[in-house]
Scaffold this motif. Structure first.
Motif, PDB file in Angstrom:
ATOM      1  N   LYS A  20      -4.888  -1.016   8.168  1.00 54.51           N
ATOM      2  CA  LYS A  20      -5.357  -1.962   7.153  1.00 54.51           C
ATOM      3  C   LYS A  20      -6.385  -2.914   7.740  1.00 54.51           C
ATOM      4  N   LEU A  71      -7.388   5.019   3.836  1.00 58.45           N
ATOM      5  CA  LEU A  71      -6.398   4.314   4.648  1.00 58.45           C
ATOM      6  C   LEU A  71      -5.509   5.308   5.395  1.00 58.45           C
ATOM      7  N   GLU A  79       0.818  -1.227   0.000  1.00 61.49           N
ATOM      8  CA  GLU A  79       0.000   0.000   0.000  1.00 61.49           C
ATOM      9  C   GLU A  79       0.847   1.270   0.000  1.00 61.49           C
TER      10      GLU A  79
END
Length: 460
Positions: free
Chosen positions: A456, A394, A367
């Motif tokens: 996450k 996120l 990510e």
């Protein structure tokens, strides 16, 4: 410090304008102390600060040398009307001007104000005055120069202008080379060159709307640039970009105004970030870390022919608290302190260590789509698992969890203060203390690893 958090938040909601702040978390965080690289909440939990008041506190919270200088000045000469002189105003201006002349071979002068946007406003006056009243400017997409009316006109975000009427002098915004999101099939250098070529095309003939080939005059007075974009996400352009751009500007009589408000005072490992790109500014604007956040002081340096008293006489622009003695004494001490050693090398080495750690972190978390930086101006772009699609949600969760103060490091509770930037609000813009230790960088990397893992799970 003890206080009733619930009552304070209720009072803030009732009595404070929300127009002068941004509430990144709900409820807003209230801190009670700070020192070095840390902020502290009422319970005494340390929060490692990786944004340091948007790069205003470059030299650490409660820096003893700078606080001692402020106390000394407070006892000696804390106030004086700005129509009178005092020693440190002159000494600080001399220090900055002589440093600029040594680096760029051009004499110049320094003009002070109280904040970054106010110094931008002053620079607009200098530029308009020097170009016979031209009020149109070029600026970059992703650029940020402040939220006063004049500064908003050259800041690319429409959301800062939309409620305040039509801005007839709004800048023409040019793309900034964003290496991570460059077109496929291009190197970063080719991408930068293509932007320069497209900008140069505006001057090919009169029908591209900015240039009169008969009189050799451009309708636009100056190009406002951040050498590394700040709010735009700490985007570092390819090394060839600014040399190409400056040549186009010089060939057509357009001034380059360099905004060093966030990147100045050693953030990138040099006093001014523009030094990393091999070009000479016509005007340079500074603020924030000049006083390590202890006093609102800003200013600009301009070439002699743009700002000498014949063309920019007394009273051209003015602020009651400009060049106040507390601020100039602090600014002079900052300059002395950072020139007593190879301060830039210290910043570059710490930055390289931090950047390497971020790259290791990137390997464990797909990510993290991009990490980059210069000195201790670093970035981590948070994406979905494909490593490219922006993932604002996120990062928002990471910010929330960091400010809860429930992370752990070596068996103790910790918090983490992050700043959010970028075109898609998905970039962590790291601006830690330039005095940050290796152990604090190690702590930051452990907390970031922990934070993104928790975020996450929460977003799954």
């Amino acid at each position: 410090m003890t206080f009733n958090t619930e009552q304070l938040l209720a009072d803030e909601a009732q009595y404070c304008s929300f127009g002068d702040t941004v509430h990144y978390v709900n409820p807003p965080k209230i801190f009670s102390g700070c020192e070095g690289s840390y902020m502290f909440d009422q319970a005494g939990t340390p929060y490692l600060d990786l944004q340091m008041w948007y790069s205003a506190v470059n030299f650490g919270y409660k820096n003893k040398r700078l606080e001692d200088k402020m106390i000394e000045q407070l006892r000696e000469l804390p106030q004086v009307a700005s129509q009178y002189l005092h020693p440190t105003k002159i000494e600080l201006a001399k220090f900055i001007a002589q440093d600029a002349e040594k680096k760029w071979g051009m004499p110049g002068r320094v003009h002070f104000n109280v904040g970054g946007a106010q110094a931008i406003e002053d620079s607009l006056k200098v530029v308009r005055n020097a170009t016979n009243g031209k009020s149109l400017m070029f600026a970059f997409e992703g650029g940020y120069h402040g939220r006063t009316l004049g500064a908003s006109s050259i800041t690319s975000s429409y959301r800062y202008r939309r409620r305040f009427g039509h801005f007839s002098d709004r800048a023409q915004f040019i793309p900034f080379p964003y290496p991570f999101r460059r077109p496929k099939g291009m190197t970063s250098e080719e991408y930068a060159e293509s932007i320069v070529q497209e900008f140069a095309r505006k001057f090919e003939n009169e029908y591209h709307a900015v240039w009169d080939p008969k009189t050799q005059q451009c309708e636009y007075a100056a190009f406002y640039v951040e050498p590394i974009q700040g709010t735009g996400g700490y985007v570092v352009p390819p090394p060839n970009f600014f040399k190409g751009l400056k040549k186009v500007l010089d060939d057509h009589g357009v001034l380059m105004v360099v905004d060093e408000i966030q990147m100045g005072f050693w953030r990138t490992g040099t006093l001014w970030s523009v030094e990393n790109f091999g070009v000479k500014p016509d005007v340079l604007v500074f603020a924030k870390a000049l006083t390590n956040g202890l006093n609102a002081l800003s200013g600009l340096w301009a070439r002699e022919e743009l700002i000498n008293p014949t063309v920019f006489p007394p009273g051209s622009t003015h602020s009651t608290f400009a060049s106040n003695p507390l601020g100039t004494a602090l600014g002079l001490e900052v300059m002395k302190m950072t020139h007593e050693m190879d301060f830039g090398r210290q910043v570059r080495e710490s930055g390289a260590y931090f950047l390497d750690g971020l790259r290791q972190l990137q390997k464990r978390h797909p990510e993290i789509g991009d990490v980059d930086g210069m000195g201790l101006a670093l970035r981590a772009e948070i994406c979905t698992a494909d490593g490219f699609t922006p993932n604002k949600a996120l990062l928002d969760k990471m910010v929330d969890l960091g400010l809860e103060g429930k992370l752990e490091y070596q068996g103790q509770r910790r918090g983490l203060v992050l700043d959010v930037g970028g075109y898609y609000k998905n970039v962590i813009t790291f601006a830690p203390s330039l005095m940050i230790s290796r152990s604090e960088i190690d702590e930051a990397l452990v907390l970031l690893d922990q934070l993104i893992t928790l975020a996450k799970r929460s977003c799954a």
